[in-house]
Design a protein around this motif. Structure first.
Motif, mmCIF file in Angstrom:
data_model
loop_
_atom_site.group_PDB
_atom_site.id
_atom_site.type_symbol
_atom_site.label_atom_id
_atom_site.label_comp_id
_atom_site.label_asym_id
_atom_site.label_seq_id
_atom_site.Cartn_x
_atom_site.Cartn_y
_atom_site.Cartn_z
ATOM 1 N N GLN A 33 0.979 -1.371 -0.042
ATOM 2 C CA GLN A 33 -0.090 0.154 0.070
ATOM 3 C C GLN A 33 0.911 1.036 -0.027
ATOM 4 N N SER A 34 1.912 1.128 0.769
ATOM 5 C CA SER A 34 2.864 2.459 0.801
ATOM 6 C C SER A 34 3.476 2.423 -0.526
ATOM 7 N N LEU A 35 3.922 1.537 -1.290
ATOM 8 C CA LEU A 35 4.449 1.761 -2.523
ATOM 9 C C LEU A 35 3.800 2.104 -3.615
ATOM 10 N N GLU A 36 2.285 1.714 -3.351
ATOM 11 C CA GLU A 36 1.347 1.872 -4.306
ATOM 12 C C GLU A 36 0.987 3.413 -4.332
ATOM 13 N N GLY A 37 0.867 3.783 -3.042
ATOM 14 C CA GLY A 37 0.812 5.168 -2.778
ATOM 15 C C GLY A 37 1.582 6.356 -3.182
ATOM 16 N N LYS A 38 2.927 5.681 -3.346
ATOM 17 C CA LYS A 38 4.033 6.812 -3.719
ATOM 18 C C LYS A 38 3.997 6.646 -5.189
ATOM 19 N N ASP A 39 2.945 5.941 -5.937
ATOM 20 C CA ASP A 39 3.238 5.615 -7.489
ATOM 21 C C ASP A 39 4.596 4.976 -8.056
ATOM 22 N N SER A 40 4.972 4.061 -7.000
ATOM 23 C CA SER A 40 6.403 3.036 -7.621
ATOM 24 C C SER A 40 6.252 2.324 -8.500
ATOM 25 N N TRP A 41 5.188 1.723 -9.014
ATOM 26 C CA TRP A 41 4.897 0.867 -9.941
ATOM 27 C C TRP A 41 3.696 0.997 -10.640
ATOM 28 N N GLU A 42 3.645 0.245 -11.806
ATOM 29 C CA GLU A 42 2.449 0.229 -12.697
ATOM 30 C C GLU A 42 2.466 -1.376 -13.141
ATOM 31 N N VAL A 43 1.281 -1.787 -13.089
ATOM 32 C CA VAL A 43 1.015 -3.494 -13.237
ATOM 33 C C VAL A 43 0.802 -3.219 -15.033
ATOM 34 N N VAL A 44 1.618 -4.083 -15.762
ATOM 35 C CA VAL A 44 1.614 -4.236 -17.250
ATOM 36 C C VAL A 44 1.293 -5.641 -17.645
ATOM 37 N N LYS A 45 0.945 -5.807 -18.695
ATOM 38 C CA LYS A 45 0.552 -7.150 -19.303
ATOM 39 C C LYS A 45 2.021 -7.797 -19.961
ATOM 40 N N ARG A 46 1.950 -8.923 -19.670
ATOM 41 C CA ARG A 46 3.141 -9.936 -20.105
ATOM 42 C C ARG A 46 3.575 -9.611 -21.643
ATOM 43 N N SER A 47 2.417 -9.390 -22.213
ATOM 44 C CA SER A 47 2.845 -9.117 -23.793
ATOM 45 C C SER A 47 3.508 -7.753 -24.201
ATOM 46 N N VAL A 49 5.887 -6.768 -22.412
ATOM 47 C CA VAL A 49 7.201 -6.761 -21.873
ATOM 48 C C VAL A 49 8.244 -7.865 -22.644
ATOM 49 N N LYS A 50 7.673 -7.986 -23.860
ATOM 50 C CA LYS A 50 8.513 -9.047 -24.709
ATOM 51 C C LYS A 50 9.775 -8.672 -24.941
ATOM 52 N N GLY A 51 11.096 -9.566 -24.988
ATOM 53 C CA GLY A 51 12.358 -9.205 -25.005
ATOM 54 C C GLY A 51 13.181 -8.283 -24.015
ATOM 55 N N GLU A 135 14.000 1.298 -18.245
ATOM 56 C CA GLU A 135 12.807 0.511 -17.792
ATOM 57 C C GLU A 135 13.193 -0.676 -17.037
ATOM 58 N N ILE A 136 12.430 -0.901 -15.884
ATOM 59 C CA ILE A 136 12.749 -2.109 -15.229
ATOM 60 C C ILE A 136 11.667 -2.884 -14.819
ATOM 61 N N TYR A 137 11.386 -4.027 -15.029
ATOM 62 C CA TYR A 137 10.434 -4.897 -14.993
ATOM 63 C C TYR A 137 10.541 -5.916 -14.116
ATOM 64 N N CYS A 138 9.725 -6.028 -13.125
ATOM 65 C CA CYS A 138 9.720 -7.355 -12.208
ATOM 66 C C CYS A 138 8.498 -7.950 -11.988
ATOM 67 N N GLU A 139 8.570 -9.255 -11.326
ATOM 68 C CA GLU A 139 7.571 -9.935 -11.148
ATOM 69 C C GLU A 139 6.500 -9.501 -9.914
ATOM 70 N N LEU A 140 5.350 -9.580 -9.875
ATOM 71 C CA LEU A 140 4.192 -9.061 -8.971
ATOM 72 C C LEU A 140 4.666 -9.663 -7.574
ATOM 73 N N PRO A 141 4.494 -8.968 -6.596
ATOM 74 C CA PRO A 141 4.838 -9.404 -5.119
ATOM 75 C C PRO A 141 4.064 -10.664 -4.821
ATOM 76 N N GLN A 152 0.920 -10.910 -15.907
ATOM 77 C CA GLN A 152 1.041 -9.635 -15.669
ATOM 78 C C GLN A 152 2.218 -9.485 -14.823
ATOM 79 N N TYR A 153 3.249 -8.180 -15.139
ATOM 80 C CA TYR A 153 4.310 -7.752 -14.482
ATOM 81 C C TYR A 153 4.106 -6.594 -13.891
ATOM 82 N N VAL A 154 5.257 -5.950 -13.096
ATOM 83 C CA VAL A 154 5.185 -4.945 -12.662
ATOM 84 C C VAL A 154 6.360 -3.964 -13.383
#
Length: 160
Positions: A33-47, A49-51, A135-141, A152-154
């Protein structure tokens, strides 16, 4: 009092089998909740982030204790495995600002000599203020996936 066999740093899997799991999960929810409140990430579709190199994520869980061994609070920190980044793809340079202890001692000596007051400050999620180039992408928590979050990824906008 803390038992000799009890450790304070746990993995998510270790925390799941303890009677305190709900407290660690509550701390993790507060972190998300703290990270989301600080707009630290956005959830994006797997498609989208190809490559790209998608970094694994993990939780750093800890029991914080009073000096007498009683548990003061449960902490959870969401961590992106930066050690899995690839030079040239995810980053081009590294920089970690550090201070030498001799500088800290000098500043404290000067403040004492000049009669100045010193204060300690601890900022929650201070690292989120770090600027990210590229750009940095990571797995969802772990444990915070929704019903269709499997694909989806973050996209990390600030440094978690």
């Amino acid at each position: 009092m803390m038992q000799a066999s009890e450790k304070d740093d746990l993995t998510w899997a270790e925390a799941r089998i303890t009677s305190e799991y709900h407290k660690f999960r509550e701390a993790a929810l507060k972190e998300v909740q703290s990270l989301e409140g600080k707009d630290s990430w956005e959830v994006v579709k797997r498609s989208s982030v190809k490559g790209k190199n998608v970094l694994p994520s993990t939780w750093a869980l800890k029991r914080k204790r009073f000096p007498d061994g009683r548990i003061r609070k449960y902490k959870a920190r969401f961590c992106v495995r930066g050690d899995r980044q690839i030079f040239g793809l995810d980053f081009d340079e590294t920089y970690a600002p550090v201070v030498q202890w001799s500088t800290v001692r000098l500043m404290l000596s000067l403040s004492l000599s000049l009669g100045l007051k010193t204060k300690q400050v601890d900022y929650t999620n201070a690292f989120v203020q770090a600027k990210i180039d590229g750009e940095i992408y990571c797995e969802l928590p772990q444990e915070f996936l929704g019903p269709d979050d499997d694909g989806q990824y973050v996209w990390v906008k600030a440094s978690p």
